[in-house]
Design a protein around this motif. Structure first.
Motif, PDB file in Angstrom:
ATOM      1  N   MET A  46       0.827  -1.196   0.000  1.00  0.00           N
ATOM      2  CA  MET A  46       0.000   0.000   0.000  1.00  0.00           C
ATOM      3  C   MET A  46       0.862   1.248   0.000  1.00  0.00           C
ATOM      4  O   MET A  46       0.557   2.242  -0.661  1.00  0.00           O
ATOM      5  N   SER A  47       1.983   1.197   0.726  1.00  0.00           N
ATOM      6  CA  SER A  47       2.895   2.341   0.719  1.00  0.00           C
ATOM      7  C   SER A  47       3.573   2.504  -0.631  1.00  0.00           C
ATOM      8  O   SER A  47       3.883   3.619  -1.045  1.00  0.00           O
ATOM      9  N   SER A  48       3.816   1.390  -1.317  1.00  0.00           N
ATOM     10  CA  SER A  48       4.506   1.444  -2.605  1.00  0.00           C
ATOM     11  C   SER A  48       3.580   1.831  -3.748  1.00  0.00           C
ATOM     12  O   SER A  48       3.976   2.550  -4.663  1.00  0.00           O
ATOM     13  N   ILE A  49       2.336   1.357  -3.703  1.00  0.00           N
ATOM     14  CA  ILE A  49       1.406   1.569  -4.816  1.00  0.00           C
ATOM     15  C   ILE A  49       0.520   2.781  -4.585  1.00  0.00           C
ATOM     16  O   ILE A  49       0.425   3.678  -5.423  1.00  0.00           O
ATOM     17  N   VAL A  50      -0.146   2.815  -3.432  1.00  0.00           N
ATOM     18  CA  VAL A  50      -1.033   3.948  -3.137  1.00  0.00           C
ATOM     19  C   VAL A  50      -0.217   5.197  -2.841  1.00  0.00           C
ATOM     20  O   VAL A  50      -0.486   6.273  -3.376  1.00  0.00           O
ATOM     21  N   PHE A  51       0.782   5.064  -1.979  1.00  0.00           N
ATOM     22  CA  PHE A  51       1.696   6.159  -1.635  1.00  0.00           C
ATOM     23  C   PHE A  51       0.946   7.446  -1.309  1.00  0.00           C
ATOM     24  O   PHE A  51       1.115   8.474  -1.939  1.00  0.00           O
ATOM     25  N   ALA A  52       0.093   7.353  -0.305  1.00  0.00           N
ATOM     26  CA  ALA A  52      -0.670   8.519   0.151  1.00  0.00           C
ATOM     27  C   ALA A  52      -0.935   8.333   1.639  1.00  0.00           C
ATOM     28  O   ALA A  52      -1.808   7.552   2.014  1.00  0.00           O
ATOM     29  N   GLY A  53      -0.180   9.021   2.451  1.00  0.00           N
ATOM     30  CA  GLY A  53      -0.228   8.797   3.886  1.00  0.00           C
ATOM     31  C   GLY A  53      -1.609   8.870   4.495  1.00  0.00           C
ATOM     32  O   GLY A  53      -2.050   7.949   5.186  1.00  0.00           O
ATOM     33  N   SER A  54      -2.325   9.972   4.245  1.00  0.00           N
ATOM     34  CA  SER A  54      -3.649  10.130   4.846  1.00  0.00           C
ATOM     35  C   SER A  54      -4.596   9.033   4.384  1.00  0.00           C
ATOM     36  O   SER A  54      -5.373   8.483   5.174  1.00  0.00           O
ATOM     37  N   ALA A  55      -4.548   8.691   3.091  1.00  0.00           N
ATOM     38  CA  ALA A  55      -5.407   7.636   2.560  1.00  0.00           C
ATOM     39  C   ALA A  55      -5.067   6.288   3.183  1.00  0.00           C
ATOM     40  O   ALA A  55      -5.954   5.467   3.449  1.00  0.00           O
ATOM     41  N   LEU A  62     -10.549   1.844   8.341  1.00  0.00           N
ATOM     42  CA  LEU A  62     -11.762   1.265   7.764  1.00  0.00           C
ATOM     43  C   LEU A  62     -11.668  -0.250   7.649  1.00  0.00           C
ATOM     44  O   LEU A  62     -12.652  -0.967   7.838  1.00  0.00           O
ATOM     45  N   VAL A  63     -10.475  -0.759   7.327  1.00  0.00           N
ATOM     46  CA  VAL A  63     -10.276  -2.206   7.286  1.00  0.00           C
ATOM     47  C   VAL A  63     -10.454  -2.789   8.685  1.00  0.00           C
ATOM     48  O   VAL A  63     -11.073  -3.847   8.864  1.00  0.00           O
ATOM     49  N   HIS A  64      -9.918  -2.083   9.670  1.00  0.00           N
ATOM     50  CA  HIS A  64     -10.060  -2.520  11.055  1.00  0.00           C
ATOM     51  C   HIS A  64     -11.529  -2.586  11.457  1.00  0.00           C
ATOM     52  O   HIS A  64     -11.945  -3.469  12.228  1.00  0.00           O
ATOM     53  N   ASP A  65     -12.350  -1.660  10.919  1.00  0.00           N
ATOM     54  CA  ASP A  65     -13.771  -1.609  11.244  1.00  0.00           C
ATOM     55  C   ASP A  65     -14.625  -2.442  10.289  1.00  0.00           C
ATOM     56  O   ASP A  65     -15.857  -2.368  10.328  1.00  0.00           O
ATOM     57  N   ALA A  67     -15.223  -2.123   7.069  1.00  0.00           N
ATOM     58  CA  ALA A  67     -16.053  -1.342   6.153  1.00  0.00           C
ATOM     59  C   ALA A  67     -16.045  -1.982   4.760  1.00  0.00           C
ATOM     60  O   ALA A  67     -15.055  -2.592   4.353  1.00  0.00           O
ATOM     61  N   PRO A  68     -17.142  -1.855   3.996  1.00  0.00           N
ATOM     62  CA  PRO A  68     -17.194  -2.408   2.633  1.00  0.00           C
ATOM     63  C   PRO A  68     -16.151  -1.760   1.723  1.00  0.00           C
ATOM     64  O   PRO A  68     -15.745  -0.612   1.942  1.00  0.00           O
ATOM     65  N   GLY A  69     -15.774  -2.491   0.692  1.00  0.00           N
ATOM     66  CA  GLY A  69     -14.751  -1.993  -0.226  1.00  0.00           C
ATOM     67  C   GLY A  69     -15.127  -0.691  -0.897  1.00  0.00           C
ATOM     68  O   GLY A  69     -14.289   0.202  -1.052  1.00  0.00           O
ATOM     69  N   PHE A  70     -16.407  -0.544  -1.295  1.00  0.00           N
ATOM     70  CA  PHE A  70     -16.787   0.674  -2.013  1.00  0.00           C
ATOM     71  C   PHE A  70     -16.712   1.897  -1.102  1.00  0.00           C
ATOM     72  O   PHE A  70     -16.420   3.012  -1.558  1.00  0.00           O
ATOM     73  N   VAL A  71     -16.935   1.696   0.195  1.00  0.00           N
ATOM     74  CA  VAL A  71     -16.828   2.804   1.148  1.00  0.00           C
ATOM     75  C   VAL A  71     -15.372   3.223   1.295  1.00  0.00           C
ATOM     76  O   VAL A  71     -15.047   4.411   1.358  1.00  0.00           O
ATOM     77  N   ILE A  72     -14.479   2.243   1.332  1.00  0.00           N
ATOM     78  CA  ILE A  72     -13.048   2.537   1.442  1.00  0.00           C
ATOM     79  C   ILE A  72     -12.579   3.332   0.228  1.00  0.00           C
ATOM     80  O   ILE A  72     -11.890   4.349   0.350  1.00  0.00           O
ATOM     81  N   ILE A  73     -12.976   2.886  -0.970  1.00  0.00           N
ATOM     82  CA  ILE A  73     -12.565   3.571  -2.205  1.00  0.00           C
ATOM     83  C   ILE A  73     -13.129   4.983  -2.259  1.00  0.00           C
ATOM     84  O   ILE A  73     -12.424   5.952  -2.602  1.00  0.00           O
ATOM     85  N   LEU A  74     -14.402   5.134  -1.918  1.00  0.00           N
ATOM     86  CA  LEU A  74     -15.037   6.452  -1.951  1.00  0.00           C
ATOM     87  C   LEU A  74     -14.405   7.393  -0.943  1.00  0.00           C
ATOM     88  O   LEU A  74     -14.157   8.569  -1.234  1.00  0.00           O
ATOM     89  N   PHE A 201     -21.817   9.538  13.414  1.00  0.00           N
ATOM     90  CA  PHE A 201     -21.001   8.383  13.779  1.00  0.00           C
ATOM     91  C   PHE A 201     -21.761   7.060  13.620  1.00  0.00           C
ATOM     92  O   PHE A 201     -21.185   6.036  13.265  1.00  0.00           O
ATOM     93  N   GLY A 202     -23.054   7.098  13.852  1.00  0.00           N
ATOM     94  CA  GLY A 202     -23.844   5.867  13.800  1.00  0.00           C
ATOM     95  C   GLY A 202     -24.281   5.434  12.423  1.00  0.00           C
ATOM     96  O   GLY A 202     -24.932   4.387  12.282  1.00  0.00           O
ATOM     97  N   LEU A 203     -23.956   6.199  11.379  1.00  0.00           N
ATOM     98  CA  LEU A 203     -24.372   5.816  10.037  1.00  0.00           C
ATOM     99  C   LEU A 203     -23.699   4.509   9.615  1.00  0.00           C
ATOM    100  O   LEU A 203     -22.550   4.251   9.989  1.00  0.00           O
ATOM    101  N   PRO A 204     -24.394   3.696   8.829  1.00  0.00           N
ATOM    102  CA  PRO A 204     -23.798   2.417   8.398  1.00  0.00           C
ATOM    103  C   PRO A 204     -22.637   2.623   7.440  1.00  0.00           C
ATOM    104  O   PRO A 204     -22.524   3.673   6.787  1.00  0.00           O
ATOM    105  N   TYR A 205     -21.766   1.631   7.352  1.00  0.00           N
ATOM    106  CA  TYR A 205     -20.641   1.606   6.413  1.00  0.00           C
ATOM    107  C   TYR A 205     -19.676   2.774   6.597  1.00  0.00           C
ATOM    108  O   TYR A 205     -18.977   3.166   5.667  1.00  0.00           O
TER     109      TYR A 205
END
Length: 233
Positions: A46-55, A62-65, A67-74, A201-205
């Motif tokens: 992820m550091s090599s390909i995405v290379f975006a600290g905040s992202a 989000l992975v820890h929580d 979250a669905p893939g489309f939410v992570i991408i969005l 905070f309580g919204l899904p995804y």
């Protein structure tokens, strides 16, 4: 020494003060990625390909929580909207470069690489080797980010899972955001985004994160435009 090499090294030297602050963030990301459930390989890639600290920090959370893939991408798309502004700012200086150069420099474009590069362009203008300055700044940051991530992964593997490393994420973002809140639009954007994040905070995804980011962007943009003097017709 050739002019291109000289420009490259000037970019590296201009980036060094920023690298000192970037290194610990890379280590924190590496540890948090493992804590979030990502594999060692995925964390480093992820550091090599995405290379975006905040992202990367947001993705780990989000992975820890779960979250669905489309939410992570969005969410990543919203977080990285600022890169469109960086690109637009640099476009007049890079428009005559080949597609290969543009692709390479766009990949290396980050907050830390943009800042010294745009100052250099504004000072020196466009020269046959000026893009090598951006290459030096961007590559040095990329190189340090890979090393710091790897070190964070290595050290993170030895940290007990019961340690609340995920708490380091909001602390990291607070440390990144607070120093740049220097005017009313910035402060209002941060406060509004924080309030919306709490209320939603309580919204899904984890959609509250996206809603908060969009709210901050809108509030900051509106206030920034309102304070700017209108041009005479």
């Amino acid at each position: 020494m050739s002019e291109s090499r000289k420009a490259f090294l000037n970019g590296v030297r201009a980036e060094i003060p920023l690298l000192i602050g970037v290194f610990p963030f890379g280590m924190i990301y590496g540890a948090l990625a493992l804590n979030a459930g990502l594999s060692t390989l995925a964390s480093q890639l992820m550091s090599s390909i995405v290379f975006a600290g905040s992202a990367q920090f947001v993705t780990a959370q989000l992975v820890h929580d779960s979250a669905p893939g489309f939410v992570i991408i969005l969410t990543i798309a919203v977080v990285n909207l600022r890169h469109m502004l960086y690109s637009a700012s640099l476009a007049p200086y890079l428009k005559n470069l080949s597609l290969k150069w543009k692709a390479l420099l766009s990949y290396l474009l980050t907050d830390e690489a943009y800042a010294p590069s745009i100052l250099n362009y504004e000072k020196e203008g466009i020269t046959p080797v000026s893009h090598w300055f951006l290459l030096g700044a961007g590559f040095s940051l990329w190189f340090i980010w890979q090393i710091s991530t790897a070190l964070g992964i290595f050290l993170g593997a030895a940290i007990p899972k019961e340690w609340p490393l995920d708490f380091a994420l909001p602390l990291t973002f607070i440390a990144m955001v607070v120093p740049i809140l220097k005017n009313r639009p910035m402060i209002a954007a941060a406060i509004s985004a924080g309030v919306v994040a709490l209320l939603a905070f309580g919204l899904p995804y984890k959609l509250g994160i996206i809603l908060a980011a969009l709210t901050g962007i809108i509030v900051g943009t509106v206030l920034e435009n309102a304070k700017s003097p209108r041009r005479a017709l």
